[in-house]
Scaffold this active site. Structure first.
Site: not given
Length: 282
Positions: A50, A166
């Site tokens: 991320s 993610d």
């Protein structure tokens, strides 16, 4: 004796850096990199999840923490807000194109992983199978875009016929990834606070002033609460874990970059004695 010299004497073991997710709080990674750089702690391999993939890819290309620090600190609230490009509601809130264009400008183009100066990999999640997807080839921007695709916030990313979200859903601090890359010594940076730690919980008086969390805050906080156990397990696999105290800063407060970088520097300074002791034993 400098750490670089110690590494040379010890046969130059490879030092890996695992940078975790955490939205705005991940800007603290830059502070950690700044201290490692100034203390001559070489970074040979980087894995990011991320926001960790954003910072990691930039450092792998530029090898300059000062550049990154200047870039984020000089952005004001309006500039951060401009990075939000609305998408169709049924696919996600943010397209992510403006963020990727900014990243492209700092990377110097739509480069391949081969164009990076430090070996780098980032983590994403197959939204259908739940598989951890480690990306370390092809276009860097495509990989990072996949790694930051927070469910319901960003539109999902398509990569090699997979739809990715993610990476924090499966590997919030990618220690295992940087180990597989060949790291002999791993420094892991976690910016997700323990949700049960009372030091990060507002007082009754503060609760009266807190506004209802928006969708972004709700989604991010939910993810971090449910994946915190994974985070702690990852840190146990690292040789040294660094956890900046950033719990009092909101997950979307990117405009507090200066504070976040500083907190990363403080945490890295505190960890330096342990890093030096362990490196000396290699």
């Amino acid at each position: 004796m400098g750490l670089a010299l110690m590494s040379a004497i010890s046969g130059r073991k490879k030092i890996g850096l695992a940078l975790g997710g955490g939205a705005a709080r991940g800007l603290a990674h830059i502070g950690v990199l700044s201290v490692l750089e100034k203390e001559d702690v070489p970074v040979d391999l980087i894995a990011g999840t991320s926001i960790g993939s954003v910072v990691g890819s930039l450092y792998a290309r530029l090898k300059s923490a000062d550049y990154l620090k200047t870039a984020v600190v000089n952005m004001d609230l309006r500039q951060w807000a401009h990075l939000v490009d609305p998408a169709l509601p049924h696919r996600g809130l943010i397209k992510g194109k403006r963020i990727i264009n900014l990243l492209k400008a700092h990377l110097g183009g739509d480069i391949d992983f081969k164009g990076l100066n430090i070996p780098f990999a980032c983590v994403a999640t197959d939204i259908f199978t739940g598989d951890e997807i480690v990306i370390n080839d092809g276009k860097v921007l495509e990989a990072v875009r996949a790694s930051i695709s927070i469910p319901a916030v960003f539109t999902v990313a398509k990569w090699k016929n997979r739809y990715l979200a993610d990476g924090g859903l499966v590997n919030p601090v990618p220690v295992s990834v940087v180990r597989k890359m060949g790291a002999d010594f791993i420094i892991a940076v976690n910016v997700i606070p323990d949700p049960s730690d009372r030091r990060h919980q507002p007082t009754e008086e503060q609760m009266k002033k807190i506004k209802e969390p928006n969708l972004l805050e709700t989604v991010l906080r939910s993810i971090y609460i449910t994946t915190f156990a994974l985070t702690k397990n990852s840190l146990k696999m690292a040789d040294v874990g660094i956890e900046p105290h950033v719990g009092h800063i909101g997950v979307a407060e990117f405009h507090r970059a200066s504070d976040l970088v500083y907190l990363g520097e403080i945490a890295a300074q505190d960890a330096l004695p342990e890093i030096k002791r362990r490196l000396a034993r290699l």
